[in-house]
Write a protein that holds these residues in place. Structure first.
Motif, PDB file in Angstrom:
ATOM      1  N   LYS B   2       0.792  -1.183  -0.025  1.00 12.56           N
ATOM      2  CA  LYS B   2      -0.105  -0.002   0.122  1.00 12.56           C
ATOM      3  C   LYS B   2       0.649   1.272  -0.178  1.00 12.56           C
ATOM      4  N   ILE B   3       0.727   2.002  -1.096  1.00  5.96           N
ATOM      5  CA  ILE B   3       1.554   3.216  -1.309  1.00  5.96           C
ATOM      6  C   ILE B   3       0.528   4.397  -1.240  1.00  5.96           C
ATOM      7  N   VAL B   4       0.683   5.514  -0.483  1.00  4.12           N
ATOM      8  CA  VAL B   4       0.003   6.459  -0.820  1.00  4.12           C
ATOM      9  C   VAL B   4       0.655   7.840  -1.015  1.00  4.12           C
ATOM     10  N   ARG B   5       1.846   7.941  -0.879  1.00  6.05           N
ATOM     11  CA  ARG B   5       2.974   9.008  -1.092  1.00  6.05           C
ATOM     12  C   ARG B   5       4.073   8.666  -1.903  1.00  6.05           C
ATOM     13  N   PRO B   6       5.026   9.509  -1.966  1.00  9.68           N
ATOM     14  CA  PRO B   6       6.360   9.388  -2.565  1.00  9.68           C
ATOM     15  C   PRO B   6       7.085   8.273  -1.748  1.00  9.68           C
ATOM     16  N   THR B   7       7.393   7.148  -2.185  1.00  9.98           N
ATOM     17  CA  THR B   7       8.170   6.109  -1.701  1.00  9.98           C
ATOM     18  C   THR B   7       9.251   5.457  -2.572  1.00  9.98           C
ATOM     19  N   LEU B   8      10.341   5.428  -1.866  1.00 15.65           N
ATOM     20  CA  LEU B   8      11.444   4.908  -2.608  1.00 15.65           C
ATOM     21  C   LEU B   8      11.443   3.428  -2.714  1.00 15.65           C
ATOM     22  N   LEU B   9      11.114   2.619  -3.948  1.00 14.46           N
ATOM     23  CA  LEU B   9      11.227   1.264  -4.090  1.00 14.46           C
ATOM     24  C   LEU B   9      12.582   0.907  -4.286  1.00 14.46           C
ATOM     25  N   LEU B  10      12.914  -0.062  -3.391  1.00 13.72           N
ATOM     26  CA  LEU B  10      14.326  -1.048  -3.633  1.00 13.72           C
ATOM     27  C   LEU B  10      14.257  -2.356  -4.110  1.00 13.72           C
ATOM     28  N   ASP B  11      14.629  -2.558  -5.295  1.00 16.27           N
ATOM     29  CA  ASP B  11      14.702  -4.082  -5.811  1.00 16.27           C
ATOM     30  C   ASP B  11      15.477  -4.820  -5.142  1.00 16.27           C
ATOM     31  N   ARG B  12      15.412  -5.578  -4.178  1.00 15.44           N
ATOM     32  CA  ARG B  12      16.620  -6.093  -3.538  1.00 15.44           C
ATOM     33  C   ARG B  12      17.155  -7.094  -4.477  1.00 15.44           C
TER      34      ARG B  12
END
Lengths: 358, 358
Positions: B2-12
């Motif tokens: 659940k993402i509602v605001r700017p979020t830094l995704l990290l592809d492990r």
């Protein structure tokens, strides 16, 4: 004051003078004064603003609204197009405080109509030439359409614009040209929507202009600190700039007349301006002592930044020779909002540490 | 997720692949691998690096050294000219861990000689053409002079350079030209200082080059995530970029083929690159799903940033029409180090929140 690493100095006296200047100006022109708090993001600076009997504020995010609601502000405009994904947080806020939201589309109006659980004031964002967000000022049909979708808990309050293109002005005349153009456009809208409050926002116009005919509310933010961007536009003098990043000297390179500062893009931000005199700059040093910040020092120009390093060009060999490794040099930032956002705390000259929201 | 605001995704997975690529390369060339941790600033990513049996690291500040010392690293180089004002913190660290410091002047050498209470390794910073810090590679007399000032607890370890000018390369050949020039200069120094470890650092060279003759240690940092800057240089492909900032769509402007994102300079940083194809850009979108990040999407170009807003130019009308307010769009950052430093947390695709140092 013991400073060992990059520290954002805040000259409280200058800041309070800036606050009272703008509060007086708003009063003189019978304007609602709703300063933008994204610049300082600090409950402490918020109390200085409250001391000037200013009880309304503007913020740029739902999280910032929550922070200031938790710190005694109960009349807040979120001057950012509603992010519908944050509806739960918006609903929680609209139950607690007098909340104003900004919209610019039918989609968002319809979404709020269905999903907003308490009352909120609604401003329609108008584009007067910045072309970032907003409905074009001449598209009255679409503005009417969006307003027509508002329901009983969505109370239409007014038309809001931000003339952000004033920031690229080179001088006060250019700012006034932008401001007057904004006034003309917003005043024409006032005829079509006589019940609407007219809200404008940018620091250059609010600092320089002396005609606010037809305007009901101003929302400048940067004026609490000002910075070099505003200095070069002509919105302020160097004696108005209330923050400076103080940085340790870690190296000297006489062959390039350069000093290396511990102070980089993670402290200042990578914001720069192009100047006629110095080309691209990332900051200019200023005097300071135990009591407060002083004048600008144009012998010391921050010409480049990497993550933690700043390169300071020294224009005067005598000045260069006096600088020693371990000295502290204070540098006015280009854009104080971005620097404050990165530093997340201030040090005042009476040795208080002031925190911002996290 | 659940993402509602700017979020830094990290592809492990991508990150771990990048780590193992560089660890293998170091092993193949018999190099000490001392990755720079300023990019991720995270103890969790540190453990992924430890899983590749890498136990040495580089950091850019004393505070970052403290953070990683508190998180299981006990062999750390602070690759920044010693800030003598932090001597108390440096003394505390040098008692706890195997600490390497970087110096480039007599003044700092003398200061440490008098004030350092425990042993530390000393690298001399060499300038091979970046002209930010360091003693010029051809100034062997001054290098000797600085080394001669080191005392028994200042153990001379080697000569360290960072060819940061490789970041302005336009392609792999230009990177190799910078790298080969660095090798020539550092190898010549190795003759004058045969006992010195030769340490080099930049991600473009370490990614692209396959000749490390005369080099003893590499210290790249950015390679764990890569970013668009590295993509345009040719250091990586879009399938190697391991982070993207996911941003909610808050407005659409069909008259300009633009989408407004909740995601601005306080999320991405104001870092940009000039490209032949798109002019000045602040990011490019990428595909993503529940499992990880996908390919670059050149229909969606981030062309401008203000504090919280991002303007995304949509190059294809069909794509534009499909985008809805409330959609999430992932954007590869220009400079992942700066974006990670601002965001201070990552979200992995198995829904873990990873914090960085504060």
């Amino acid at each position: 004051m013991k400073i060992v690493r990059p520290t954002l100095l805040l000259d409280r006296e200058r800041c309070i003078k800036n606050i009272s200047f703008m509060a007086e100006k708003a009063k003189k022109h019978k304007l609602i004064f709703r300063p933008h708090f994204k610049t300082h993001q600090s409950s402490e600076v918020g109390t200085w603003i409250k001391d000037a009997r200013i009880t309304k504020c503007t913020v740029s995010s739902v999280q910032m609204a929550e922070y200031f609601a938790n710190n005694g502000y109960n009349d807040i405009t979120i001057a950012f197009p509603v992010n519908i994904l944050e509806i739960d947080e918006i609903n929680a806020l609209s139950k607690r405080i007098k909340l104003n939201l900004v919209i610019e589309s039918e989609e968002t109006a319809l979404f709020l109509k269905e999903n907003l659980e308490s009352e909120a004031g609604i401003f329609i964002k108008i584009d007067t030439g910045y072309h970032r967000t907003g409905i074009s000022y001449d598209n009255t049909d679409y503005i009417k359409k969006v307003i027509s979708l508002l329901s009983s808990n969505l109370n239409f309050r007014g038309l809001l614009t931000h003339s952000g293109h004033s920031y690229s002005s080179k001088n006060r005349d250019e700012v006034l040209a932008v401001h007057n153009d904004t006034l003309t456009k917003m005043t024409s809208l006032k005829k079509a929507f006589p019940e609407a409050l007219i809200s404008i926002g940018d620091t250059p116009s609010c600092s320089i202009a002396d005609n606010f005919e037809g305007v009901d509310e101003i929302r400048p933010g940067n004026f609490v600190f000002y910075d070099l961007m505003q200095y070069f536009i002509g919105s302020c003098t160097d004696s108005d700039i209330a923050t400076a990043l103080v940085c340790p000297v870690v190296a000297k390179h006489i062959e390039r007349d350069e000093v290396v500062l511990y102070g980089g893009g993670v402290h200042f931000s990578k914001e720069f301006i192009e100047t006629d005199e110095y080309g691209r700059i990332f900051g200019i040093a200023c005097d300071f002592n135990d009591k407060g910040l002083g004048k600008i020092n144009k012998d010391l120009i921050l010409t480049s930044l990497s993550q933690e390093h700043g390169k300071l060009k020294v224009k005067n060999r005598e000045v260069f020779d006096k600088i020693k490794i371990g000295d502290l040099i204070a540098v006015f930032p280009i854009h104080s909002c971005m620097t404050a956002n990165l530093m997340k705390s201030y040090m005042t000259f009476d040795n208080n540490h002031i925190e911002t929201m996290r």
